[in-house]
Design an enzyme around this catalytic site. Structure first.
Site, short mmCIF file in Angstrom:
data_model
loop_
_atom_site.label_atom_id
_atom_site.label_comp_id
_atom_site.label_asym_id
_atom_site.label_seq_id
_atom_site.Cartn_x
_atom_site.Cartn_y
_atom_site.Cartn_z
N ARG A 1 -0.13 9.09 -10.17
CA ARG A 1 -0.21 7.90 -9.31
C ARG A 1 0.50 6.69 -9.93
O ARG A 1 1.09 5.87 -9.25
CB ARG A 1 -1.68 7.53 -9.06
CG ARG A 1 -2.43 8.54 -8.21
CD ARG A 1 -3.90 8.12 -8.06
NE ARG A 1 -4.02 6.79 -7.51
CZ ARG A 1 -3.92 6.49 -6.22
NH1 ARG A 1 -3.72 7.44 -5.34
NH2 ARG A 1 -4.04 5.24 -5.81
N SER B 1 -8.52 -5.26 4.44
CA SER B 1 -9.05 -4.94 3.11
C SER B 1 -9.41 -6.17 2.28
O SER B 1 -8.99 -6.30 1.13
CB SER B 1 -8.06 -4.06 2.33
OG SER B 1 -7.82 -2.87 3.03
N ARG C 1 1.59 -5.07 6.08
CA ARG C 1 0.94 -4.01 5.32
C ARG C 1 1.78 -2.75 5.43
O ARG C 1 2.10 -2.31 6.53
CB ARG C 1 -0.49 -3.74 5.80
CG ARG C 1 -1.17 -2.68 4.93
CD ARG C 1 -2.65 -2.54 5.18
NE ARG C 1 -3.23 -1.66 4.16
CZ ARG C 1 -4.47 -1.76 3.69
NH1 ARG C 1 -5.29 -2.68 4.15
NH2 ARG C 1 -4.90 -0.92 2.76
N GLY D 1 0.16 5.40 -4.41
CA GLY D 1 -0.44 6.68 -4.80
C GLY D 1 0.14 7.83 -4.00
O GLY D 1 0.52 8.87 -4.55
N ARG D 2 0.24 7.62 -2.67
CA ARG D 2 0.77 8.69 -1.80
C ARG D 2 2.23 8.98 -2.10
O ARG D 2 2.67 10.13 -2.09
CB ARG D 2 0.59 8.31 -0.33
CG ARG D 2 -0.79 8.65 0.20
CD ARG D 2 -1.09 7.93 1.47
NE ARG D 2 -1.41 6.52 1.20
CZ ARG D 2 -1.47 5.58 2.13
NH1 ARG D 2 -1.18 5.87 3.38
NH2 ARG D 2 -1.79 4.36 1.80
N ASP E 1 0.83 -1.20 0.00
CA ASP E 1 0.00 0.00 0.00
C ASP E 1 0.87 1.25 0.00
O ASP E 1 1.98 1.24 0.53
CB ASP E 1 -0.91 -0.04 1.24
CG ASP E 1 -2.09 0.90 1.12
OD1 ASP E 1 -2.30 1.51 0.04
OD2 ASP E 1 -2.83 1.04 2.12
N GLU F 1 -12.03 -4.72 -5.27
CA GLU F 1 -12.53 -3.35 -5.07
C GLU F 1 -11.74 -2.34 -5.92
O GLU F 1 -12.19 -1.22 -6.13
CB GLU F 1 -12.40 -2.94 -3.59
CG GLU F 1 -13.41 -3.59 -2.66
CD GLU F 1 -13.12 -5.07 -2.38
OE1 GLU F 1 -11.94 -5.46 -2.34
OE2 GLU F 1 -14.09 -5.84 -2.23
N ASN F 2 -10.56 -2.74 -6.40
CA ASN F 2 -9.72 -1.79 -7.15
C ASN F 2 -10.32 -1.38 -8.50
O ASN F 2 -9.86 -0.40 -9.10
CB ASN F 2 -8.30 -2.34 -7.35
CG ASN F 2 -7.45 -2.31 -6.09
OD1 ASN F 2 -6.55 -3.12 -5.92
ND2 ASN F 2 -7.71 -1.37 -5.20
C1 FPP Z 1 -1.67 0.16 -3.47
O1 FPP Z 1 -1.28 1.50 -3.47
C2 FPP Z 1 -1.23 -0.52 -4.69
C3 FPP Z 1 -2.07 -1.09 -5.61
C4 FPP Z 1 -3.53 -1.12 -5.49
C5 FPP Z 1 -1.53 -1.71 -6.84
C6 FPP Z 1 -0.31 -2.52 -6.61
C7 FPP Z 1 0.19 -3.07 -7.85
C8 FPP Z 1 1.48 -3.18 -8.16
C9 FPP Z 1 2.58 -2.71 -7.27
C10 FPP Z 1 1.89 -3.76 -9.44
C11 FPP Z 1 1.29 -5.09 -9.74
C12 FPP Z 1 2.22 -5.80 -10.60
C13 FPP Z 1 2.06 -7.04 -11.13
C14 FPP Z 1 3.19 -7.66 -11.82
C15 FPP Z 1 0.78 -7.81 -11.02
P1 FPP Z 1 -2.37 2.64 -3.57
O2 FPP Z 1 -2.49 3.04 -4.99
O3 FPP Z 1 -3.63 2.18 -2.92
O4 FPP Z 1 -1.70 3.77 -2.73
P2 FPP Z 1 -2.43 4.94 -1.92
O5 FPP Z 1 -3.20 4.27 -0.81
O6 FPP Z 1 -1.29 5.76 -1.42
O7 FPP Z 1 -3.30 5.67 -2.89
#
Ligand code: FPP
Length: 245
Positions: A32, A198, A190, A22-23, A19, A66-67
């Site tokens: 992002r 989650s 996490r 994005g931040r 996680d 949920e993504n």
């Molecule tokens: C969470 O950060 C990250 C994700 C939802 C996506 C993670 C995916 C990858 C790192 C790549 C996947 C790669 C393969 C090879 C399958 P966030 O975007 O929720 O961060 P935030 O909470 O700061 O917004």
């Protein structure tokens, strides 16, 4: 407190909720997707470290059910990552004897993403070392609903009595059953300071140690990973009993 990892008490199965991508990007005034790109490279580093340590299963939460609520542009980018990731990384996975597996509903992924994931699984299927398990379009509730529907249909067909539905029969129908004794994560890490599961491995997490770190996933290093494993080793797991197992 011990400060060094005890190689005899390593977790068999480590699961990570990656996680904070994005931040991380936001802090740098980047889009992002820049965070996801860097996050992908971190998966590579942590995979190599986990494999070198002798971890049996490393599960990473790459995309949740949920993504799909995210902006289309971001989803499109995340879905393009497996193609880039596996193209570069599969030769190294083969060299390190690492096998790729997945949990989650792959059928809803774009065809090119499915193709990249399928190829990576096929190309590494003979490997006998660590399992690198991607949770992609995974949701624990969906997984449990499917198990219950399947068991319900067994009952309806007269193949199973309701009193034969036990914790063991449920576990045997989960996607993680493929990992045998290492089906349940010993530790769930996490990143980014959030403290929740989650919809990740809810059944399997019954006795998992939960380790939270404030580090954002794109900043997470092998040293941070070792610190998380050390924290795991300094916990006293009793599995509901009284003795330190
Ligand atoms: C969470 O950060 C990250 C994700 C939802 C996506 C993670 C995916 C990858 C790192 C790549 C996947 C790669 C393969 C090879 C399958 P966030 O975007 O929720 O961060 P935030 O909470 O700061 O917004």
């Amino acid at each position: 407190m011990d400060h060094e990892l005890d190689e005899h008490r390593l977790p068999a199965h480590v699961a990570i909720i990656m996680d904070g991508n994005g931040r991380w990007a936001q802090q740098r005034h980047l889009p992002r997707i820049a965070g996801h790109k860097r996050g992908m490279n971190v998966i590579e580093e942590i995979t190599t470290t986990a494999s070198d340590l002798g971890i049996k299963v490393l599960t990473v939460y790459a995309f949740s059910t949920e993504n799909w609520k995210r902006p289309a542009k971001e989803i499109k980018y995340i879905m393009s990552l497996p193609t880039i990731f596996f193209k570069n990384f599969v030769p190294k996975l083969i060299k390190n004897n690492i096998k790729v597996t997945t949990i989650g509903d792959e059928s809803a992924l774009p065809p090119a993403t499915q193709a990249a994931v399928t190829a990576a699984k096929e190309d590494t299927s003979e490997n006998t070392g660590m399992i690198l398990n991607f949770a992609i379009n995974y949701g624990s509730r969906d997984e449990l609903v499917e198990v219950m529907q399947r068991l319900g249909s067994f009952v309806q067909q007269g193949k199973l009595r309701p009193d034969q539905i036990t914790a063991a029969t449920i576990a045997s129908q989960l996607e993680t059953a493929q990992f045998g004794e290492a089906a349940d994560p010993d530790v769930i890490i996490r990143t980014s300071g959030e403290q929740r599961l989650s919809n990740f491995l809810l059944w399997q997490a019954a006795y998992s140690e939960l380790v939270f770190t404030n580090t954002l996933w794109p900043d997470f290093t092998s040293a941070d990973f070792m610190d998380c494993l050390l924290e795991f080793q300094n916990r006293h797991r009793r599995f509901g009993g009284v003795k330190n197992k």
